[in-house]
Design a protein around this motif. Structure first.
Motif, PDB file in Angstrom:
ATOM      1  N   ARG A  19     -86.850 -10.886   5.744  1.00  0.00           N
ATOM      2  CA  ARG A  19     -86.365  -9.786   6.558  1.00  0.00           C
ATOM      3  C   ARG A  19     -85.891 -10.372   7.869  1.00  0.00           C
ATOM      4  N   THR A  20     -84.773  -9.863   8.375  1.00  0.00           N
ATOM      5  CA  THR A  20     -84.236 -10.355   9.639  1.00  0.00           C
ATOM      6  C   THR A  20     -84.042  -9.193  10.610  1.00  0.00           C
ATOM      7  N   ASP A  21     -83.805  -9.542  11.859  1.00  0.00           N
ATOM      8  CA  ASP A  21     -83.383  -8.532  12.821  1.00  0.00           C
ATOM      9  C   ASP A  21     -81.882  -8.313  12.632  1.00  0.00           C
ATOM     10  N   LEU A  22     -81.280  -7.506  13.469  1.00  0.00           N
ATOM     11  CA  LEU A  22     -79.862  -7.187  13.325  1.00  0.00           C
ATOM     12  C   LEU A  22     -78.936  -8.370  13.611  1.00  0.00           C
ATOM     13  N   LYS A  23     -79.453  -9.416  14.256  1.00  0.00           N
ATOM     14  CA  LYS A  23     -78.654 -10.611  14.537  1.00  0.00           C
ATOM     15  C   LYS A  23     -78.815 -11.681  13.457  1.00  0.00           C
ATOM     16  N   GLY A  24     -79.662 -11.432  12.454  1.00  0.00           N
ATOM     17  CA  GLY A  24     -79.860 -12.392  11.378  1.00  0.00           C
ATOM     18  C   GLY A  24     -80.977 -13.386  11.628  1.00  0.00           C
ATOM     19  N   ASN A  25     -81.831 -13.133  12.626  1.00  0.00           N
ATOM     20  CA  ASN A  25     -82.980 -14.001  12.892  1.00  0.00           C
ATOM     21  C   ASN A  25     -84.145 -13.583  12.007  1.00  0.00           C
ATOM     22  N   ILE A  26     -84.751 -14.547  11.356  1.00  0.00           N
ATOM     23  CA  ILE A  26     -85.814 -14.267  10.395  1.00  0.00           C
ATOM     24  C   ILE A  26     -87.045 -13.714  11.102  1.00  0.00           C
ATOM     25  N   ARG A  27     -87.529 -12.581  10.589  1.00  0.00           N
ATOM     26  CA  ARG A  27     -88.734 -11.931  11.119  1.00  0.00           C
ATOM     27  C   ARG A  27     -89.875 -11.957  10.111  1.00  0.00           C
ATOM     28  N   TYR A  28     -89.541 -12.150   8.848  1.00  0.00           N
ATOM     29  CA  TYR A  28     -90.551 -12.231   7.788  1.00  0.00           C
ATOM     30  C   TYR A  28     -89.995 -13.104   6.677  1.00  0.00           C
ATOM     31  N   CYS A  29     -90.870 -13.891   6.060  1.00  0.00           N
ATOM     32  CA  CYS A  29     -90.498 -14.650   4.866  1.00  0.00           C
ATOM     33  C   CYS A  29     -91.749 -14.794   4.006  1.00  0.00           C
ATOM     34  N   ASN A  30     -91.602 -14.579   2.715  1.00  0.00           N
ATOM     35  CA  ASN A  30     -92.776 -14.718   1.860  1.00  0.00           C
ATOM     36  C   ASN A  30     -93.069 -16.198   1.594  1.00  0.00           C
ATOM     37  N   THR A  31     -94.222 -16.452   1.009  1.00  0.00           N
ATOM     38  CA  THR A  31     -94.650 -17.848   0.812  1.00  0.00           C
ATOM     39  C   THR A  31     -93.744 -18.589  -0.170  1.00  0.00           C
ATOM     40  N   TYR A  32     -93.168 -17.875  -1.143  1.00  0.00           N
ATOM     41  CA  TYR A  32     -92.271 -18.551  -2.082  1.00  0.00           C
ATOM     42  C   TYR A  32     -91.000 -19.012  -1.380  1.00  0.00           C
ATOM     43  N   PHE A  33     -90.511 -18.235  -0.431  1.00  0.00           N
ATOM     44  CA  PHE A  33     -89.362 -18.643   0.379  1.00  0.00           C
ATOM     45  C   PHE A  33     -89.707 -19.934   1.116  1.00  0.00           C
ATOM     46  N   GLN A  34     -90.878 -19.991   1.713  1.00  0.00           N
ATOM     47  CA  GLN A  34     -91.301 -21.188   2.437  1.00  0.00           C
ATOM     48  C   GLN A  34     -91.393 -22.388   1.495  1.00  0.00           C
ATOM     49  N   GLU A  35     -91.995 -22.168   0.343  1.00  0.00           N
ATOM     50  CA  GLU A  35     -92.165 -23.244  -0.637  1.00  0.00           C
ATOM     51  C   GLU A  35     -90.818 -23.806  -1.096  1.00  0.00           C
ATOM     52  N   ILE A  36     -89.897 -22.928  -1.468  1.00  0.00           N
ATOM     53  CA  ILE A  36     -88.610 -23.360  -2.000  1.00  0.00           C
ATOM     54  C   ILE A  36     -87.735 -23.971  -0.912  1.00  0.00           C
ATOM     55  N   SER A  37     -87.727 -23.366   0.270  1.00  0.00           N
ATOM     56  CA  SER A  37     -86.859 -23.864   1.341  1.00  0.00           C
ATOM     57  C   SER A  37     -87.379 -25.165   1.942  1.00  0.00           C
ATOM     58  N   GLY A  38     -88.682 -25.399   1.838  1.00  0.00           N
ATOM     59  CA  GLY A  38     -89.274 -26.596   2.432  1.00  0.00           C
ATOM     60  C   GLY A  38     -89.598 -26.445   3.908  1.00  0.00           C
ATOM     61  N   TYR A  39     -89.328 -25.267   4.452  1.00  0.00           N
ATOM     62  CA  TYR A  39     -89.639 -24.997   5.854  1.00  0.00           C
ATOM     63  C   TYR A  39     -90.966 -24.251   5.944  1.00  0.00           C
ATOM     64  N   SER A  40     -91.696 -24.497   7.009  1.00  0.00           N
ATOM     65  CA  SER A  40     -92.934 -23.762   7.241  1.00  0.00           C
ATOM     66  C   SER A  40     -92.598 -22.382   7.788  1.00  0.00           C
ATOM     67  N   GLU A  41     -93.562 -21.500   7.747  1.00  0.00           N
ATOM     68  CA  GLU A  41     -93.353 -20.168   8.314  1.00  0.00           C
ATOM     69  C   GLU A  41     -92.983 -20.267   9.793  1.00  0.00           C
ATOM     70  N   LYS A  42     -93.642 -21.179  10.484  1.00  0.00           N
ATOM     71  CA  LYS A  42     -93.367 -21.371  11.918  1.00  0.00           C
ATOM     72  C   LYS A  42     -91.913 -21.800  12.143  1.00  0.00           C
ATOM     73  N   GLU A  43     -91.388 -22.671  11.271  1.00  0.00           N
ATOM     74  CA  GLU A  43     -89.999 -23.124  11.405  1.00  0.00           C
ATOM     75  C   GLU A  43     -89.009 -22.012  11.080  1.00  0.00           C
ATOM     76  N   LEU A  44     -89.366 -21.143  10.143  1.00  0.00           N
ATOM     77  CA  LEU A  44     -88.456 -20.089   9.701  1.00  0.00           C
ATOM     78  C   LEU A  44     -88.425 -18.895  10.647  1.00  0.00           C
ATOM     79  N   LEU A  45     -89.596 -18.446  11.086  1.00  0.00           N
ATOM     80  CA  LEU A  45     -89.640 -17.248  11.920  1.00  0.00           C
ATOM     81  C   LEU A  45     -88.907 -17.483  13.232  1.00  0.00           C
TER      82      LEU A  45
END
Length: 190
Positions: free
Chosen positions: A24-50
């Motif tokens: 889920r993102t805000d209206l500018k496209g900044n990530i506000r939520y990502c599930n654990t599978y997104f983190q696993e597949i992307s290789g980024y931590s939640e801290k890096e993504l949010l």
């Protein structure tokens, strides 16, 4: 030729067909939520993504016109389905079918961001869309995004389909993909 194909296949991440990738993102496209599978597949931590822009996972093989179309539709509060090639932090890639949609505030009903629900793209959809994306990217590189957009319009006219009809046709084997995406949407509570 075989070696190049083999090397490219080595870099592809095989997605679990039953696991959704949610964000889920805000209206500018900044990530506000990502599930654990997104983190696993992307290789980024939640801290890096949010807080990061969602294009952190954009693969350079993706034509910009697809994202231009996506943003135009979302700003008009219209959902959009797309087949997207993403890139993980380590440079590998994965193909997804993505349903992008606007999210409204539950009380005020004003737009507050966007939801992306993804699943592994069907192999046949990737085979169909890859030549189109290569052509669009080639046109963008040599002539610009306006010409790429014109090519896409002409392509769809030849197919006698809208963009939505085209995407649904290539990803939607007997409605299974759309049922999955809409089922995930109903389960996605935040």
């Amino acid at each position: 030729m075989y070696e190049q194909y083999y090397i490219e296949k080595e870099k592809e991440i095989k997605l679990d067909e039953m696991k959704p990738i949610l964000s889920r993102t805000d209206l500018k496209g900044n990530i506000r939520y990502c599930n654990t599978y997104f983190q696993e597949i992307s290789g980024y931590s939640e801290k890096e993504l949010l807080g990061s822009e969602h294009n952190i996972i954009r693969h350079p093989d993706m034509p910009k016109i697809i994202f231009k179309l996506m943003w135009e539709r979302l700003k008009k509060e219209q959902n959009i389905l797309a087949v997207v090639k993403n890139r993980s932090k380590d440079g590998r890639y994965y193909w997804v079918t993505t349903l992008f949609e606007i999210k409204h505030h539950p009380i005020h009903k004003t737009a507050e961001g966007y939801l992306a629900i993804r699943k592994a793209a069907p192999h046949n959809a990737v085979e169909v869309v890859t030549p189109l994306y290569k052509k669009l990217l080639e046109i963008e590189t040599t002539q610009g995004i306006k010409e790429s957009e014109q090519y896409l319009r002409e392509f769809l006219e030849k197919e006698k389909k809208t963009y939505d009809q085209y995407m649904e046709e290539i990803v939607n084997h007997e409605g299974v993909v759309m049922k999955f995406l809409h089922g995930m949407k109903k389960m996605f509570i935040y």
